[in-house]
Design a protein around this motif. Sequence first.
Motif, mmCIF file in Angstrom:
data_model
loop_
_atom_site.group_PDB
_atom_site.id
_atom_site.type_symbol
_atom_site.label_atom_id
_atom_site.label_comp_id
_atom_site.label_asym_id
_atom_site.label_seq_id
_atom_site.Cartn_x
_atom_site.Cartn_y
_atom_site.Cartn_z
ATOM 1 N N SER A 1 1.851 -2.641 -3.911
ATOM 2 C CA SER A 1 2.180 -1.938 -5.142
ATOM 3 C C SER A 1 1.127 -0.853 -5.361
ATOM 4 C CB SER A 1 2.150 -2.917 -6.308
ATOM 5 O OG SER A 1 0.825 -3.393 -6.481
ATOM 6 N N ARG B 1 5.415 -6.897 8.634
ATOM 7 C CA ARG B 1 6.040 -6.825 7.327
ATOM 8 C C ARG B 1 7.325 -7.651 7.282
ATOM 9 N NH1 ARG B 1 6.585 -6.525 2.409
ATOM 10 N NH2 ARG B 1 7.621 -4.834 1.261
ATOM 11 N N ALA C 1 2.364 1.762 0.965
ATOM 12 C CA ALA C 1 3.576 1.367 0.246
ATOM 13 C C ALA C 1 4.538 0.656 1.183
ATOM 14 C CB ALA C 1 4.248 2.596 -0.369
ATOM 15 N N CYS C 2 4.625 1.145 2.417
ATOM 16 C CA CYS C 2 5.529 0.513 3.379
ATOM 17 C C CYS C 2 5.036 -0.869 3.775
ATOM 18 C CB CYS C 2 5.691 1.390 4.615
ATOM 19 S SG CYS C 2 6.547 2.926 4.272
ATOM 20 N N CYS C 3 3.745 -1.137 3.579
ATOM 21 C CA CYS C 3 3.225 -2.474 3.853
ATOM 22 C C CYS C 3 3.479 -3.402 2.689
ATOM 23 C CB CYS C 3 1.715 -2.415 4.118
ATOM 24 S SG CYS C 3 1.304 -1.782 5.739
ATOM 25 N N GLY C 4 4.166 -2.910 1.682
ATOM 26 C CA GLY C 4 4.489 -3.774 0.563
ATOM 27 C C GLY C 4 3.462 -3.739 -0.555
ATOM 28 N N SER D 1 -2.495 -0.822 -3.686
ATOM 29 C CA SER D 1 -2.817 0.280 -2.784
ATOM 30 C C SER D 1 -4.101 0.963 -3.236
ATOM 31 C CB SER D 1 -1.650 1.274 -2.771
ATOM 32 O OG SER D 1 -2.014 2.418 -2.068
ATOM 33 N N HIS E 1 7.483 0.028 -1.948
ATOM 34 C CA HIS E 1 6.808 -1.231 -1.689
ATOM 35 C C HIS E 1 7.696 -2.439 -1.986
ATOM 36 C CE1 HIS E 1 5.909 -0.619 -6.014
ATOM 37 N NE2 HIS E 1 5.876 -1.936 -6.089
#
Lengths: 222, 366, 261
Positions: free
Chosen positions: A127, B145, A122-125, A131, B74
Amino acid sequence: MDWTALWLSMRLAGWTVVVLLPVAVLMGRFLAYRQFRAKGLVEALVMLPLVLPPTVFGFYLLVAFGRNSPVGDLWQSLFAHQLVFSFEGLVAASVIFNLPFAIQPAQRGFEAVPVEVREAAACCGMSPVRSLWRVELPLAWPGLITAMVLTFAHTLGEFGIVLMVGGSIPGETKTIAIAIYDRVQGFDDQAAAIMSAVLVAISLFTIAVTYWLSARVGRRLS
Amino acid sequence: MALEVMARARTPIPLDVAFQVEPGELLALVGHSGAGKTTLLRTIAGLWRPQTGRVAVNGRAWLDTAAGVDLPTHRRRVGIVFQSYALFPHMTAVQNVMAAMDIPDKAEAERTLDLVNLHGLADRKPAQLSGGQQQRVAVARALARRPYALLLDEPFSAVDRATREKLYGEIIELRRHLAMPVVLVTHDMNEAQLLADRMVVIADGRAVREGTTAEVMADPDALRAMGIRELAAMLPAIIVEHAADGLTRLDAPTGSLFLPGVEGKPGTRVRVRIMAHEVILSRLRPEGLSAQNIIAGKVVRIVPGVGPGVIVYVDVAGHEILARITRRATDQMALAPGDTVHVILKSMSVARDHVARAPDPSQAAE
Amino acid sequence: MLFNRRSILATLAAIFLAAGPVAAQDDAPVVAAASDLQFAVAEIAKAFKAETGMEVRLSFGSTGNFARQIREGAPFQLYMAADERFIAELHADGFTRDEGDLYAVGRVVIMTPNGSSLAPDETLDNLAAMLAAGQITRFAIANPDHAPYGMRAREALITRGLWDDLQPLLVLGENVSQAAQFALSGNAEGGIIAYSLALAPEVGPRGTYALIPEDWHEPLRQRMALLNGAGPMTEAFYAYMKEPVAREIMERYGFMLPESE
């Protein structure tokens, strides 16, 4: 050797797997990741088909899907034949009684995905859908394969429920397990022996695959 | 691109903290385990939601319970390095880094790995990397990121001391390239003092002190939460030469300093952490002592502590050095503010990891 | 690696989806026949196919069980019962096209496997003697609740006065074929089964039998009827049952035939 019956069993098992795969992914993931008060109850309900005697289960399915039931009537009006005593009826019954075989191993597979890895995704973006596709499935797939293999093998062997819900209509609901029963009653021991051997071989193969996959999950976790 | 954080909660742990971090600044959240530091980090990242809270970057709210705003993780541009690194085990190092990119670019990912000194290891899987290497991949992934805030959750706790020292240096070096606010969670005061610009001391979910590193590290009240033995001063110095007997001579505003084997070429700027309890004071310049470092200074103030101790703040060429000695001693010496006093420091009492490269002052403004 | 695994799964899925349930719809109609007809009607269906080229699918089981399934909508087109009572009830409830036809009258026999200590005799004297001496451990009949041959076996035993003593030792087959299976498996001293089964080449050599007197039980008037929705192929088979070829086969299996119309 009743090839029609064997092919019918394989198709029944195949369709059950196809229907249950998305269910296993969604339910297995949901149960693996979420904690909620009714979780114990949901897990118990999923396990219910395992502990109910097949005849009891078959009886309830007949009541739920048969003639004079809402589901049965709806089916009859749509397709001009009964849901029970049809291949589709067997698939419906099979999907329900295989729920524990499909969901449980899938849940274990998803539980093996470390929480922090999911959070990192999630922290890598990513969704939730991305994921699932890029991180969770590649890590949880042994559990899913186990679920599908167990479902397939279990369906091949199922007898009581199939007999009650499907009858024993050749080419439609006469599975190989019923065919073996039928040949024994027909004093045709040789045919019964051959078909039994085929089922045993498939079951052994299933067990071997499941053990191999469990070892993979184990190695991944350590 | 400042980061504002406010969080208040009663369950499952009590929390009541607010702070702000400027772009390019490194703020350390320090405190004992369970104090709520990691919870705060998770609040910023969106992995946890306090009863009341606000997280905003450059004025744009990621979380605002009052306004009903709660962006899922996210959708927040946040880079986080977990304590366990949480690398994707099925992907190689470069794939891990690419996973965080909006538009995956292998060349760019490899450049980021170079930045963290992992050149040549791009195609290894995490299982084939050492702890320190995995940590660097985690940092690279967080940076890929392009986050508006970089969060580090005790990132050095799992590596051995030698690697840790090396990593401190790399982080300091890396900061030259970072324009975003950085929040570091640690229970290691040495780490905090070496790396952070500002600190917030957290105990039982409350912020007991906030300020620059120097302010906090010299504040005994603040440090009571962390352990009074952590009281220390930071002295800037430049490496002059390495002697044949293993001692390094450094040039500090206070004069020459002799410390055991400091790494670095002559001319390198470093910061030296001098623990208050390792300092001895003397009215007269002593002779025949084993200590190699004797510096003259003036008493600024004397702060009584709980029990038999006091803290003496000594000004040496514009820098403060702290000494923790007994009240009996100050009575015997009749020390008072304004007195001249000599600070005595054992070379060997300055541990290797108490010395770190200082960020280049010319680039600190970037 | 993952790609390979997924494509294996995808291929398997494609196979099963391609040969979907649609392929299972054969045109051959399904006949529900009482288990005692297992060998006789199989032979008749074979002859029917050889002569007309048309095929019927056969499902054998307990008469009573089939009646229940038909009421629940089972897609049978022809119902060949071992007791006309079931036909009458279905007809009264509108499941059959008409009252159907009496196609045979059956008999029950006592049969014992080779090597059994019990020798079959039509008066059941041996059975009575061994029962009195406590030498009977198990005895097989079809389930009297829903299998006509089981009901007749029970009536015969009651007539002979053996029912009360024999009942705790009974093994009940779900249909008369299963009863025969139990009776000849060597795990029981013997049983009462259908005459038509005892005469079958697959069964006969496994033991010896004796006919039980007809007047010891209600007659086994076996009746068949076309069900609602029966098609032309089924009608043809229905008619074929009255043909000389079919009748000859039935007689070979010990059935008594009603006079030809």
